[in-house]
Design a protein around this motif. Sequence first.
Motif, PDB file in Angstrom:
ATOM      1  N   ASN A 138     -80.585  19.908  -1.444  1.00 61.15           N
ATOM      2  CA  ASN A 138     -79.735  19.039  -0.636  1.00 61.15           C
ATOM      3  C   ASN A 138     -78.338  19.004  -1.274  1.00 61.15           C
ATOM      4  O   ASN A 138     -78.196  18.492  -2.382  1.00 61.15           O
ATOM      5  N   PRO A 139     -77.311  19.562  -0.614  1.00 62.45           N
ATOM      6  CA  PRO A 139     -77.399  20.244   0.679  1.00 62.45           C
ATOM      7  C   PRO A 139     -78.286  21.497   0.616  1.00 62.45           C
ATOM      8  O   PRO A 139     -78.555  22.009  -0.469  1.00 62.45           O
ATOM      9  N   LEU A 140     -78.670  21.945   1.812  1.00 65.08           N
ATOM     10  CA  LEU A 140     -79.571  23.089   1.924  1.00 65.08           C
ATOM     11  C   LEU A 140     -79.030  24.309   1.187  1.00 65.08           C
ATOM     12  O   LEU A 140     -77.849  24.622   1.290  1.00 65.08           O
ATOM     13  N   ARG A 141     -79.890  24.997   0.454  1.00 65.70           N
ATOM     14  CA  ARG A 141     -79.495  26.236  -0.202  1.00 65.70           C
ATOM     15  C   ARG A 141     -80.533  27.310   0.084  1.00 65.70           C
ATOM     16  O   ARG A 141     -81.695  27.008   0.379  1.00 65.70           O
ATOM     17  N   TRP A 142     -80.097  28.548  -0.046  1.00 64.92           N
ATOM     18  CA  TRP A 142     -80.999  29.680   0.161  1.00 64.92           C
ATOM     19  C   TRP A 142     -80.853  30.637  -1.010  1.00 64.92           C
ATOM     20  O   TRP A 142     -79.737  30.887  -1.481  1.00 64.92           O
ATOM     21  N   SER A 176     -84.019  35.759   7.374  1.00 65.39           N
ATOM     22  CA  SER A 176     -84.641  34.548   6.835  1.00 65.39           C
ATOM     23  C   SER A 176     -86.087  34.868   6.490  1.00 65.39           C
ATOM     24  O   SER A 176     -86.886  35.197   7.376  1.00 65.39           O
ATOM     25  N   MET A 177     -86.425  34.787   5.204  1.00 64.77           N
ATOM     26  CA  MET A 177     -87.803  35.066   4.806  1.00 64.77           C
ATOM     27  C   MET A 177     -88.748  33.983   5.304  1.00 64.77           C
ATOM     28  O   MET A 177     -89.935  34.224   5.506  1.00 64.77           O
ATOM     29  N   ASP A 178     -88.220  32.763   5.474  1.00 59.13           N
ATOM     30  CA  ASP A 178     -89.077  31.671   5.966  1.00 59.13           C
ATOM     31  C   ASP A 178     -89.483  31.898   7.422  1.00 59.13           C
ATOM     32  O   ASP A 178     -90.572  31.537   7.833  1.00 59.13           O
ATOM     33  N   SER A 179     -88.580  32.495   8.182  1.00 58.13           N
ATOM     34  CA  SER A 179     -88.832  32.657   9.619  1.00 58.13           C
ATOM     35  C   SER A 179     -89.422  34.018   9.971  1.00 58.13           C
ATOM     36  O   SER A 179     -90.032  34.171  11.029  1.00 58.13           O
ATOM     37  N   ASP A 180     -89.208  35.009   9.117  1.00 55.77           N
ATOM     38  CA  ASP A 180     -89.578  36.379   9.442  1.00 55.77           C
ATOM     39  C   ASP A 180     -91.061  36.492   9.797  1.00 55.77           C
ATOM     40  O   ASP A 180     -91.918  36.016   9.061  1.00 55.77           O
ATOM     41  N   GLU A 189     -79.614  27.497  10.770  1.00 53.31           N
ATOM     42  CA  GLU A 189     -78.745  26.856   9.773  1.00 53.31           C
ATOM     43  C   GLU A 189     -78.270  27.887   8.758  1.00 53.31           C
ATOM     44  O   GLU A 189     -77.103  27.921   8.376  1.00 53.31           O
ATOM     45  N   LEU A 190     -79.196  28.731   8.332  1.00 54.97           N
ATOM     46  CA  LEU A 190     -78.836  29.804   7.403  1.00 54.97           C
ATOM     47  C   LEU A 190     -77.792  30.720   8.048  1.00 54.97           C
ATOM     48  O   LEU A 190     -76.749  31.017   7.452  1.00 54.97           O
ATOM     49  N   THR A 191     -78.079  31.150   9.271  1.00 47.03           N
ATOM     50  CA  THR A 191     -77.179  32.085   9.947  1.00 47.03           C
ATOM     51  C   THR A 191     -75.789  31.486  10.113  1.00 47.03           C
ATOM     52  O   THR A 191     -74.779  32.134   9.817  1.00 47.03           O
ATOM     53  N   ARG A 192     -75.746  30.220  10.559  1.00 49.19           N
ATOM     54  CA  ARG A 192     -74.448  29.599  10.796  1.00 49.19           C
ATOM     55  C   ARG A 192     -73.669  29.438   9.486  1.00 49.19           C
ATOM     56  O   ARG A 192     -72.466  29.697   9.420  1.00 49.19           O
ATOM     57  N   THR A 210     -89.005  34.338  21.459  1.00 49.15           N
ATOM     58  CA  THR A 210     -88.646  34.237  22.874  1.00 49.15           C
ATOM     59  C   THR A 210     -87.157  34.543  23.026  1.00 49.15           C
ATOM     60  O   THR A 210     -86.400  34.445  22.053  1.00 49.15           O
ATOM     61  N   PRO A 211     -86.719  34.871  24.239  1.00 48.23           N
ATOM     62  CA  PRO A 211     -85.280  35.092  24.460  1.00 48.23           C
ATOM     63  C   PRO A 211     -84.456  33.861  24.077  1.00 48.23           C
ATOM     64  O   PRO A 211     -83.323  33.986  23.627  1.00 48.23           O
ATOM     65  N   GLN A 212     -85.051  32.685  24.255  1.00 44.71           N
ATOM     66  CA  GLN A 212     -84.353  31.442  23.867  1.00 44.71           C
ATOM     67  C   GLN A 212     -83.994  31.462  22.373  1.00 44.71           C
ATOM     68  O   GLN A 212     -82.939  30.984  21.973  1.00 44.71           O
ATOM     69  N   ASP A 213     -84.882  32.043  21.569  1.00 44.89           N
ATOM     70  CA  ASP A 213     -84.609  32.116  20.120  1.00 44.89           C
ATOM     71  C   ASP A 213     -83.357  32.963  19.849  1.00 44.89           C
ATOM     72  O   ASP A 213     -82.557  32.633  18.967  1.00 44.89           O
ATOM     73  N   LEU A 214     -83.204  34.027  20.596  1.00 44.08           N
ATOM     74  CA  LEU A 214     -82.023  34.871  20.410  1.00 44.08           C
ATOM     75  C   LEU A 214     -80.770  34.128  20.849  1.00 44.08           C
ATOM     76  O   LEU A 214     -79.737  34.170  20.183  1.00 44.08           O
ATOM     77  N   TYR A 215     -80.911  33.419  21.959  1.00 44.76           N
ATOM     78  CA  TYR A 215     -79.792  32.607  22.451  1.00 44.76           C
ATOM     79  C   TYR A 215     -79.370  31.601  21.372  1.00 44.76           C
ATOM     80  O   TYR A 215     -78.181  31.457  21.061  1.00 44.76           O
ATOM     81  N   ASN A 216     -80.355  30.932  20.797  1.00 39.72           N
ATOM     82  CA  ASN A 216     -80.048  29.919  19.778  1.00 39.72           C
ATOM     83  C   ASN A 216     -79.353  30.532  18.562  1.00 39.72           C
ATOM     84  O   ASN A 216     -78.430  29.947  18.002  1.00 39.72           O
TER      85      ASN A 216
END
Lengths: 255, 208
Positions: A138-142, A176-180, A189-192, A210-216
Amino acid sequence: MLTKRIIPCLDVKDGRVVKGKSFVDLRDAGDPVELADVYYKEGADELVFLDISASSEGRDTMADIVERISEKVFMPLTVGGGIHSIDNIRRILLAGADKTSLNTAAVQNPFIISEGADKFGSQCIVIAIDAKRVTDSNPLRWEVYTHGGQKPTGLDAVEWAVKAVSLGAGEILLTSMDSDGQQSGYDNELTRTISEAVNVPVIASGGAGTPQDLYNALVFGKADAVLAASILHYNDYTIKDIKEYLSQKGIPVRK
Amino acid sequence: MITIIDYGAGNLRSVLNAFAKLGYTTKVVSTPQEVYKAEALILPGVGAAGHIMQSLKALALDNAIREYINQNRHFLGICVGMQVLLSKTGENGGYNCLNIIPGNVKRFNEGLKVPHIGWNQVKQKQNHPIFNGIADETNFYFVHSYYCDPQDKTVIAGETAYGKTFCSAIIKGNMIATQFHPEKSGETGLRIYDNFIKLATGKNNSVE
């Protein structure tokens, strides 16, 4: 207006696609050349090949494959995996690739970035970052991991991205290893955070279901491009479906 | 003969592959004598303009290309192969180029992601056979950090928006140049090459 890129990623081992779509009508679904051609015709904007061969023979094969693909497919090709030297980069580019993606080698020797950018141009040097959330930060780190996500490096992903760009990286391929593999959405959050920290394009990777994930990832993650593997390889979505969806939601895509 | 200049450009192979796919025989050259013999001359390019100028000078190709173009012979420059046609680039700390098209090559503004990478639309500013069969505002593949700003706006054949509108294609007489990469722009990109060869070989010189 610059369109957002949808980039299929194929894992190749010893010359065979090991993670890629099982197209029923393909003669040989494991042939990277044939798969590349299918994605080309489906409207992919680029292709990424990740060579996961453990041996140098396997990597020799990759150069041959790139040669054959570039005779058939007239779109940008990126090759990553097992690239450790300027000679490796040269070989893959001469075979017909447009970009090489460096991960472990760049962490171990960051000057391969500046040397590569100087010799071949920044646009040839993509830095692949495998990042994992630091628990309770906190704040988020990767944290950056190397060796195919096996080895923690202690490096902060944002700091590493900024450094890689200052050395001449032309693009960041951010996984993102957490999401992969979860297919539950990219780590936006990581991407931004990385996308806002660097002035080169960022390709989001890991988590599309889903396509929504790509949109996000494009809107909330501020990604310039999205890498997609499982969603294309195993699900019912084609590149056309995804582009149709994004287009309806106001995202500029090439159709 | 369709002649492609080899000065060590990274995308030479892709360009060769594209012409091969279209069924054309090409010759790869790196001497002034062979440049003068060309029926259609192609200057591929990727990377930094300063580096290319150095390589062209080292091979004595700078004067050969200038003379070839000044004779109004068929020429196609791609990406950095377009940028070197202008007077000067800001890249590599400032570098004099071929000065065939007066104007400067400038870096995209701060605040934009640079390089400009990806597919973007080309607004056709001239009605020219190089665009035969290609709809206006078609997407082409770009990858570059610098763009051409020619003084004479009438040479602009294509425009593209990235932060601002920039010149993405130039045509002057038989000299054609594109900032985008036709060899990476799918079937539409191949069509540009095909149109160029048809123009150069006199097989098609009218607008469809």
